[in-house]
Design a protein around this motif. Structure first.
Motif, mmCIF file in Angstrom:
data_model
loop_
_atom_site.group_PDB
_atom_site.id
_atom_site.type_symbol
_atom_site.label_atom_id
_atom_site.label_comp_id
_atom_site.label_asym_id
_atom_site.label_seq_id
_atom_site.Cartn_x
_atom_site.Cartn_y
_atom_site.Cartn_z
ATOM 1 N N ARG A 128 9.810 7.860 9.449
ATOM 2 C CA ARG A 128 8.917 8.345 8.397
ATOM 3 C C ARG A 128 9.292 7.848 7.008
ATOM 4 N NH1 ARG A 128 8.543 14.676 10.173
ATOM 5 N NH2 ARG A 128 7.828 14.258 12.295
ATOM 6 N N SER A 129 10.422 7.240 6.841
ATOM 7 C CA SER A 129 10.895 6.880 5.503
ATOM 8 C C SER A 129 10.536 5.453 5.072
ATOM 9 C CB SER A 129 12.409 7.052 5.441
ATOM 10 O OG SER A 129 13.019 6.196 6.379
ATOM 11 N N TYR A 130 9.814 4.696 5.891
ATOM 12 C CA TYR A 130 9.478 3.313 5.559
ATOM 13 C C TYR A 130 8.093 3.263 4.915
ATOM 14 C CZ TYR A 130 13.495 2.446 8.480
ATOM 15 O OH TYR A 130 14.760 2.451 9.008
ATOM 16 N N TYR A 131 8.035 3.691 3.657
ATOM 17 C CA TYR A 131 6.766 3.826 2.940
ATOM 18 C C TYR A 131 6.175 2.475 2.538
ATOM 19 C CZ TYR A 131 8.103 8.708 2.379
ATOM 20 O OH TYR A 131 8.469 9.999 2.611
ATOM 21 N N VAL A 132 4.852 2.422 2.513
ATOM 22 C CA VAL A 132 4.124 1.245 2.028
ATOM 23 C C VAL A 132 4.067 1.358 0.509
ATOM 24 C CG1 VAL A 132 1.920 0.032 2.027
ATOM 25 C CG2 VAL A 132 2.756 1.076 4.134
ATOM 26 N N ASP A 133 4.642 0.388 -0.199
ATOM 27 C CA ASP A 133 4.677 0.429 -1.660
ATOM 28 C C ASP A 133 3.314 0.141 -2.291
ATOM 29 O OD1 ASP A 133 7.378 0.969 -1.699
ATOM 30 O OD2 ASP A 133 7.930 -1.154 -1.743
ATOM 31 N N ASP A 134 2.580 -0.789 -1.697
ATOM 32 C CA ASP A 134 1.323 -1.232 -2.313
ATOM 33 C C ASP A 134 0.178 -1.142 -1.305
ATOM 34 O OD1 ASP A 134 -0.569 -2.362 -3.948
ATOM 35 O OD2 ASP A 134 0.209 -4.400 -3.802
ATOM 36 N N PRO A 135 -0.429 0.044 -1.118
ATOM 37 C CA PRO A 135 -1.525 0.146 -0.154
ATOM 38 C C PRO A 135 -2.752 -0.661 -0.561
ATOM 39 C CG PRO A 135 -1.280 2.202 -1.355
ATOM 40 C CD PRO A 135 -0.152 1.319 -1.756
ATOM 41 N N TYR A 136 -2.911 -0.939 -1.872
ATOM 42 C CA TYR A 136 -4.075 -1.696 -2.339
ATOM 43 C C TYR A 136 -4.057 -3.118 -1.793
ATOM 44 C CZ TYR A 136 -3.962 2.198 -5.550
ATOM 45 O OH TYR A 136 -3.926 3.457 -6.071
ATOM 46 N N PHE A 137 -2.871 -3.656 -1.585
ATOM 47 C CA PHE A 137 -2.750 -5.007 -1.038
ATOM 48 C C PHE A 137 -3.414 -5.097 0.330
ATOM 49 C CE2 PHE A 137 -0.406 -7.992 1.657
ATOM 50 C CZ PHE A 137 -0.709 -9.167 0.991
ATOM 51 N N TYR A 138 -3.314 -4.050 1.114
ATOM 52 C CA TYR A 138 -3.899 -4.032 2.456
ATOM 53 C C TYR A 138 -5.339 -3.534 2.457
ATOM 54 C CZ TYR A 138 0.950 -4.570 3.808
ATOM 55 O OH TYR A 138 2.229 -5.035 3.933
ATOM 56 N N GLY A 139 -5.886 -3.289 1.276
ATOM 57 C CA GLY A 139 -7.265 -2.813 1.175
ATOM 58 C C GLY A 139 -7.396 -1.340 1.510
ATOM 59 N N LEU A 140 -6.323 -0.588 1.363
ATOM 60 C CA LEU A 140 -6.335 0.841 1.691
ATOM 61 C C LEU A 140 -6.601 1.674 0.439
ATOM 62 C CD1 LEU A 140 -3.143 0.854 3.913
ATOM 63 C CD2 LEU A 140 -5.506 0.870 4.688
ATOM 64 N N ARG A 141 -7.258 2.797 0.634
ATOM 65 C CA ARG A 141 -7.454 3.745 -0.466
ATOM 66 C C ARG A 141 -6.122 4.423 -0.760
ATOM 67 N NH1 ARG A 141 -11.891 6.173 2.931
ATOM 68 N NH2 ARG A 141 -10.165 7.530 3.366
ATOM 69 N N PRO A 142 -5.993 5.013 -1.931
ATOM 70 C CA PRO A 142 -4.760 5.768 -2.196
ATOM 71 C C PRO A 142 -4.633 6.920 -1.197
ATOM 72 C CG PRO A 142 -6.076 5.516 -4.196
ATOM 73 C CD PRO A 142 -6.892 4.979 -3.074
#
Length: 174
Positions: A128-142
């Motif tokens: 659970r600790s491997y967070y995505v730093d930049d979800p916008y890069f993958y086209g994801l909403r916040p």
């Protein structure tokens, strides 16, 4: 003076005065044509310049769109991850390990290797600790409040931070 002489003098006078006037008129006409041709040439040049600029703008737009498509994650571009700083340590898939950008390779329990995550399941606390730093890069909403995106193998999961409940799965990212 007789009539013939008068007619000759008048004809001669008219010929001497009319010739320069005709030449001037001819010269003015030539100048008008020359000016008109020059205006037409300028107009054509401006139009071609305008078209060239528009083509150049269109080319730039297309280039920017291509750049945006290749800067962000895209299934069309298989090498999307190359030259990104968070993937500098990535060397491809390794048996028994997962890779998380900015975290590197980490060991995985054998039962989760090749595992297909699904919504409604729970992600084990160790992952659970491997967070995505930049979800916008993958086209994801916040992520909504109380949720985070995490890396899990080749997938990105939206999980509830408190419980690890998987709310959404984005499969086969890399």
């Amino acid at each position: 003076m007789n009539r013939l002489t008068k007619a000759a003098v008048v004809a001669l006078a008219m010929a001497t005065t009319a010739a320069p006037m005709l030449a001037q008129a001819q010269d003015r006409g030539d100048r008008r044509e020359w000016r008109q041709d020059r205006r037409d040439d300028r107009r054509e040049w401006r139009e071609s310049r305008r078209e060239w600029r528009q083509d150049r703008r269109d080319d730039r737009r297309e280039w920017r769109q291509d750049q945006r498509r290749y800067e962000r994650w895209s299934r069309e571009n298989r090498d999307w991850w190359r030259h990104r700083p968070e993937y500098r340590d990535y060397r491809g898939a390794r048996n028994g390990y997962w890779y998380a950008p900015n975290y590197g390779y980490y060991r995985v329990e054998p039962r989760y290797y090749g595992y297909r995550w699904r919504t409604g399941a729970y992600l084990p606390p160790a992952y659970r600790s491997y967070y995505v730093d930049d979800p916008y890069f993958y086209g994801l909403r916040p992520a909504p409040r109380g949720y985070r995106y995490v890396y899990a193998g080749n997938d990105i999961l939206l999980i509830a931070v408190a419980t690890g409940l998987i709310a959404s799965v984005l499969s086969d990212i890399y």
